[in-house]
Design a protein around this motif. Sequence first.
Motif, mmCIF file in Angstrom:
data_model
loop_
_atom_site.group_PDB
_atom_site.id
_atom_site.type_symbol
_atom_site.label_atom_id
_atom_site.label_comp_id
_atom_site.label_asym_id
_atom_site.label_seq_id
_atom_site.Cartn_x
_atom_site.Cartn_y
_atom_site.Cartn_z
ATOM 1 N N TRP A 117 0.854 -1.180 0.000
ATOM 2 C CA TRP A 117 0.000 0.000 0.000
ATOM 3 C C TRP A 117 0.896 1.238 0.000
ATOM 4 O O TRP A 117 1.165 1.834 1.045
ATOM 5 C CB TRP A 117 -0.898 0.031 1.232
ATOM 6 C CG TRP A 117 -1.815 -1.139 1.355
ATOM 7 C CD1 TRP A 117 -2.226 -1.979 0.371
ATOM 8 C CD2 TRP A 117 -2.457 -1.590 2.557
ATOM 9 N NE1 TRP A 117 -3.080 -2.925 0.862
ATOM 10 C CE2 TRP A 117 -3.248 -2.722 2.208
ATOM 11 C CE3 TRP A 117 -2.444 -1.166 3.879
ATOM 12 C CZ2 TRP A 117 -4.006 -3.418 3.137
ATOM 13 C CZ3 TRP A 117 -3.221 -1.856 4.805
ATOM 14 C CH2 TRP A 117 -3.988 -2.962 4.440
ATOM 15 N N PRO A 118 1.400 1.674 -1.140
ATOM 16 C CA PRO A 118 2.292 2.835 -1.181
ATOM 17 C C PRO A 118 1.626 4.067 -0.574
ATOM 18 O O PRO A 118 0.441 4.315 -0.786
ATOM 19 C CB PRO A 118 2.546 3.036 -2.683
ATOM 20 C CG PRO A 118 2.263 1.700 -3.296
ATOM 21 C CD PRO A 118 1.164 1.108 -2.484
ATOM 22 N N SER A 119 2.388 4.805 0.186
ATOM 23 C CA SER A 119 1.858 5.987 0.863
ATOM 24 C C SER A 119 2.252 7.244 0.103
ATOM 25 O O SER A 119 3.427 7.461 -0.185
ATOM 26 C CB SER A 119 2.409 6.061 2.298
ATOM 27 O OG SER A 119 1.946 7.229 2.939
ATOM 28 N N ARG A 120 1.237 8.063 -0.233
ATOM 29 C CA ARG A 120 1.476 9.327 -0.930
ATOM 30 C C ARG A 120 0.987 10.462 -0.036
ATOM 31 O O ARG A 120 -0.180 10.861 -0.091
ATOM 32 C CB ARG A 120 0.749 9.355 -2.272
ATOM 33 C CG ARG A 120 1.051 10.605 -3.112
ATOM 34 C CD ARG A 120 0.224 10.628 -4.361
ATOM 35 N NE ARG A 120 -1.204 10.707 -4.072
ATOM 36 C CZ ARG A 120 -2.155 10.491 -4.985
ATOM 37 N NH1 ARG A 120 -1.831 10.143 -6.211
ATOM 38 N NH2 ARG A 120 -3.436 10.592 -4.640
ATOM 39 N N PRO A 121 1.857 11.013 0.799
ATOM 40 C CA PRO A 121 1.449 12.072 1.730
ATOM 41 C C PRO A 121 1.429 13.432 1.041
ATOM 42 O O PRO A 121 1.737 13.554 -0.145
ATOM 43 C CB PRO A 121 2.552 12.020 2.788
ATOM 44 C CG PRO A 121 3.770 11.635 1.997
ATOM 45 C CD PRO A 121 3.281 10.674 0.928
ATOM 46 N N GLY A 122 1.065 14.445 1.798
ATOM 47 C CA GLY A 122 1.202 15.799 1.288
ATOM 48 C C GLY A 122 -0.091 16.564 1.132
ATOM 49 O O GLY A 122 -0.088 17.703 0.659
ATOM 50 N N MET A 123 -1.245 15.966 1.493
ATOM 51 C CA MET A 123 -2.508 16.692 1.378
ATOM 52 C C MET A 123 -3.247 16.624 2.701
ATOM 53 O O MET A 123 -4.424 16.283 2.780
ATOM 54 C CB MET A 123 -3.346 16.131 0.228
ATOM 55 C CG MET A 123 -2.597 16.141 -1.075
ATOM 56 S SD MET A 123 -3.524 16.256 -2.587
ATOM 57 C CE MET A 123 -4.589 17.596 -2.469
ATOM 58 N N ASP A 124 -2.531 16.965 3.771
ATOM 59 C CA ASP A 124 -3.116 16.924 5.110
ATOM 60 C C ASP A 124 -4.338 17.828 5.222
ATOM 61 O O ASP A 124 -5.310 17.499 5.911
ATOM 62 C CB ASP A 124 -2.082 17.349 6.147
ATOM 63 C CG ASP A 124 -0.923 16.367 6.252
ATOM 64 O OD1 ASP A 124 -1.020 15.283 5.657
ATOM 65 O OD2 ASP A 124 0.076 16.697 6.924
ATOM 66 N N PRO A 401 5.200 12.697 -4.231
ATOM 67 C CA PRO A 401 5.393 12.502 -2.790
ATOM 68 C C PRO A 401 5.216 11.040 -2.398
ATOM 69 O O PRO A 401 4.379 10.332 -2.955
ATOM 70 C CB PRO A 401 4.293 13.377 -2.174
ATOM 71 C CG PRO A 401 3.230 13.450 -3.215
ATOM 72 C CD PRO A 401 3.916 13.341 -4.546
ATOM 73 N N ARG A 402 6.007 10.606 -1.455
ATOM 74 C CA ARG A 402 5.939 9.238 -0.945
ATOM 75 C C ARG A 402 6.370 9.220 0.515
ATOM 76 O O ARG A 402 6.972 10.178 1.010
ATOM 77 C CB ARG A 402 6.861 8.306 -1.736
ATOM 78 C CG ARG A 402 6.334 7.836 -3.076
ATOM 79 C CD ARG A 402 5.147 6.919 -2.918
ATOM 80 N NE ARG A 402 4.781 6.277 -4.154
ATOM 81 C CZ ARG A 402 3.861 6.739 -5.003
ATOM 82 N NH1 ARG A 402 3.254 7.891 -4.750
ATOM 83 N NH2 ARG A 402 3.559 6.062 -6.100
ATOM 84 N N LYS A 403 6.085 8.101 1.194
ATOM 85 C CA LYS A 403 6.707 7.786 2.467
ATOM 86 C C LYS A 403 7.593 6.564 2.244
ATOM 87 O O LYS A 403 7.210 5.647 1.506
ATOM 88 C CB LYS A 403 5.664 7.470 3.532
ATOM 89 C CG LYS A 403 4.951 8.671 4.098
ATOM 90 C CD LYS A 403 4.002 8.253 5.221
ATOM 91 C CE LYS A 403 3.265 9.453 5.791
ATOM 92 N NZ LYS A 403 2.299 9.046 6.855
ATOM 93 N N ALA A 404 8.769 6.566 2.854
ATOM 94 C CA ALA A 404 9.665 5.420 2.713
ATOM 95 C C ALA A 404 8.953 4.166 3.212
ATOM 96 O O ALA A 404 8.440 4.127 4.327
ATOM 97 C CB ALA A 404 10.944 5.651 3.498
ATOM 98 N N GLY A 405 8.932 3.137 2.358
ATOM 99 C CA GLY A 405 8.243 1.908 2.726
ATOM 100 C C GLY A 405 9.065 0.983 3.591
ATOM 101 O O GLY A 405 8.560 -0.029 4.093
ATOM 102 N N ASP A 406 10.340 1.323 3.788
ATOM 103 C CA ASP A 406 11.236 0.494 4.587
ATOM 104 C C ASP A 406 12.399 1.366 5.046
ATOM 105 O O ASP A 406 12.584 2.485 4.543
ATOM 106 C CB ASP A 406 11.752 -0.676 3.747
ATOM 107 C CG ASP A 406 12.192 -1.860 4.583
ATOM 108 O OD1 ASP A 406 12.320 -1.698 5.817
ATOM 109 O OD2 ASP A 406 12.408 -2.945 4.020
#
Length: 525
Positions: A117-124, A401-406
């Motif tokens: 489930w790749p995380s794409r942050p940045g739209m809080d 944008p992403r969050k490191a998955g590991d």
Amino acid sequence: MLKSSSTLKCLKLSLLSNATRSAATSAGALKLDYLDSADWAKARAYEEIPGPTKYELFRGFMPGGQYHKKSFTDYILKAREQYGDIFRIPGTFGKVDVVMLFDVNHIQHVFRTESAWPSRPGMDSLTYYRKNYRAELYDQAEGLIASEGKAWSTFRTAVNPVLMQPRNAKSYVIPMQEVNSEFLQRIREIRDPHTNEMPDNFIDEINRLTFESVAVVALDKQLGLIRKNRDRADAKKLFTSLTIFLQSVYELDFQPSLWKYIWTPSFARYKKALDIIFETIIGFVEESLEQMEKRNKNNSETLDRELSVLEKLIKIDKAIAIVMATDMLMAGVDTTSSVMTGILLEVATNPEKQKKLREEVRKVLPHKDSTFTVESMKHLPYLRACIKEGLRMHPIGAGIPRKAGDDIALAGYRIPKGTRILLNANLLLREENYFPKPNEYIPERWMRDGPLENVITPFSYLPFGFGPRMCVGRRIVDLELEVTVARLVRNFYMEFNYPTENAFKSHFLNTPAIPLKFKLTELED
């Protein structure tokens, strides 16, 4: 339930197609064994990644600071000059740090170590708005724009078979051309009779075209905003609010801002724009659903025809259908208008390329009023090359944008799992290392027999993202761009006789910043 680590590793390695791996290997530019060679133990601490302090960042955006009134792109490019291809922007006022990456090897590394489930942050700010002000809908279905984790995966799994199926996109070849015919007629109505130039606000016409084109899919109908219902007040407010929304995302989610603590004027403006967007689009959707129900009750052939995208989504879940239609209209108007503008500017200012494109299109559309079929659209390789090259020269934003998955080690630094990252692949599109003659519009570089050795790695060209979170509307956007560009060059000789050096401004995304005074001279049949 999450997969085992061994299964996840296989999934990560399978994200690259055989063609992608072959291209990367033949170029000799990527080390595909780095997943095993990254030495976490020897890497320096995360805190040692270079970058501005919180004070330097805050001061930089204040009047007199080096980032004051700078666009997002200008800001990160200036920081890159100072800190290099990896640097850290510290979080301020409730935000977390963001690591900025420019090296293609690092970008690939992040993608290949993502979770299922790749995380794409940045739209809080959008997530906050939906959960606190529109929970009655978004508690049922969170959508794709700002959702994460299982909620995102559940929604994406539901809509993928409908939106990513090529057959479904192809079914809109004729409806999309009907919308486009209205656009061509509108051009003839507003064009200066003496100079053949478009008015300064031509971007408004392009926005109406892209909105109607998305609406044909998302709402299963035309709204008539190009010509028939131009003065519809709610539509005018909607276009303005969509622009405010995109501008505000940068201000609230990327610049230092106190909106998480106090009700700032910026957030108030943002909320007002989102209220208008939500209420207007929901009104459109409900209106469309009512008409659809009436049509189906009176149509004995309903069961014999191909269902529309909206109908297929409703069969899955009504809330999913409404949220997906809303997301498509929110995310697909200004973005598509911007990339459309970039492509048209390049076609208009490169007459030799335009001539070559027109010759190809004429073979498929022998007359100006000829229409495409699904079959005939397969025979336009140069058209697709022109669009790809336009997307390269004028991407929609800086990166992904992403969050490191590991836990990963990049450039000798530790980046812990969950760290926010911005993969600035789009800022590499004009670098000689990846694209020979990067500032020249050369569609031939995308042809199989092109004159240039191009794209050292596919990770230097990601106009629609990569992996499971790739743009779900890509096929619809491709169709819209192909129909519009082809029919414009088939009907008009296009020119743009003004400077284009600063044609776009960058907030969160790139948007046109100059009057789009295209000169469109009618062609003989």
